[in-house]
Design a protein around this motif. Structure first.
Motif, short mmCIF file in Angstrom:
data_model
loop_
_atom_site.label_atom_id
_atom_site.label_comp_id
_atom_site.label_asym_id
_atom_site.label_seq_id
_atom_site.Cartn_x
_atom_site.Cartn_y
_atom_site.Cartn_z
N ASP A 30 41.63 46.26 -19.84
CA ASP A 30 41.89 47.17 -18.72
C ASP A 30 42.55 48.47 -19.18
O ASP A 30 42.65 49.43 -18.41
CB ASP A 30 42.79 46.49 -17.68
CG ASP A 30 42.04 45.44 -16.88
OD1 ASP A 30 40.81 45.34 -17.03
OD2 ASP A 30 42.69 44.70 -16.12
N HIS A 89 34.38 44.44 -20.68
CA HIS A 89 34.54 43.16 -20.01
C HIS A 89 33.42 42.16 -20.25
O HIS A 89 33.15 41.31 -19.40
CB HIS A 89 34.75 43.37 -18.51
CG HIS A 89 36.18 43.75 -18.17
ND1 HIS A 89 36.69 45.00 -18.40
CD2 HIS A 89 37.20 43.03 -17.65
CE1 HIS A 89 37.95 45.04 -18.02
NE2 HIS A 89 38.30 43.86 -17.55
N HIS A 129 42.39 37.65 -21.46
CA HIS A 129 42.12 38.56 -20.35
C HIS A 129 40.74 38.26 -19.74
O HIS A 129 40.59 38.16 -18.53
CB HIS A 129 42.16 40.02 -20.83
CG HIS A 129 41.96 41.00 -19.72
ND1 HIS A 129 43.00 41.72 -19.17
CD2 HIS A 129 40.85 41.37 -19.01
CE1 HIS A 129 42.54 42.47 -18.19
NE2 HIS A 129 41.23 42.29 -18.08
N ASP A 155 39.96 36.82 -16.03
CA ASP A 155 39.07 37.60 -15.16
C ASP A 155 37.88 36.74 -14.73
O ASP A 155 37.42 36.82 -13.58
CB ASP A 155 38.57 38.87 -15.88
CG ASP A 155 39.58 40.02 -15.78
OD1 ASP A 155 40.68 39.81 -15.23
OD2 ASP A 155 39.27 41.13 -16.27
ZN LIG Z 1 40.11 43.19 -16.52
#
Ligand SMILES: [Zn+2]
Length: 219
Positions: A32, A68, A104, A108
């Motif tokens: 992020d 991502h 992460h 997510d």
């Molecule tokens: Zn994220």
């Protein structure tokens, strides 16, 4: 996920005691941290749904394969690990950092709709906890307090910056999270990118607070 990432970072402190909380936060949020830069340069895309099913579904992540996807999360984790090891020569801490970066993506994956690619151009996955507002709040809040508990058990304040500064940071993080839930949707994708970049100041704050705390002597 948002504050859940900070929770995992705080919980990692006993495993990497000499690593700053700022660095642990950065690792857990690295995807992020890079994301808004790729948004502003047009490499990745997000749109805003003004009438989402739940507040957590406001952002529609159209495309973000370079930050991502699972494959790229592993690549970023390996890069951060190598960079940290070159700098600090602490293998265990560097390994912890790599795990945090990949964590992460895993967190997510539990919350997002199926919009997270396994690799750029690959199939998209996501378990969709965000479809439940209360489910998300309960899980993430519990994680947040467990993370705080672990960090506080392992470190103690050396002065007021270490104590009050820490609690103010936690209040700000939770406040930002709450405003995500009850506040209006952001006006544009550019605004999302800039507010994410502004949020990076909290990483420096975490580093600053951490310098004013020390490992507790074992009882
Ligand atoms: Zn994220």
């Amino acid at each position: 996920m948002f504050i859940g990432h900070t929770a995992v970072a705080m919980a990692a402190k006993p495993i990497a005691p000499r690593t700053s909380l700022g660095t642990l936060f950065t690792a857990a949020m690295l995807l992020d941290v890079i994301w808004p830069i790729l948004l502003l340069t047009g490499v990745e895309r997000v749109t805003i749904d003004p009438h989402p099913e739940t507040p957590f579904l406001t952002l529609d992540f159209i495309s973000y394969p370079w930050t991502h996807s699972l494959l790229m999360a592993c690549v970023w984790g390996a890069l951060f690990e190598a960079g940290y090891f070159a700098w600090r020569r602490d293998r265990r801490a560097a390994g912890t950092i790599a795990v945090l970066v990949v964590s992460h993506w895993v967190l997510d994956w539990t919350t997002h709709r199926p919009d997270l690619p396994l690799y750029p151009g690959g199939p998209k996955v996501g378990l969709g906890l965000w479809y439940s507002t209360w489910g998300t709040i309960v899980v993430e809040t519990a994680m947040f307090f467990v993370g705080i508990g672990i960090y506080l058990r392992f470190t103690q304040a050396r002065d007021r910056i270490g104590s009050w500064g820490f609690w103010l940071l936690m209040a700000l993080l939770y406040g930002a999270y709450a405003s995500l839930v009850v506040g209006p949707p952001p006006p544009s994708a550019t605004a999302v990118a800039w507010s994410s970049i502004t949020g990076l100041l909290l990483l420096f704050w975490a580093a600053w607070v951490d310098r004013h705390r020390a490992a507790r002597a074992p009882a």
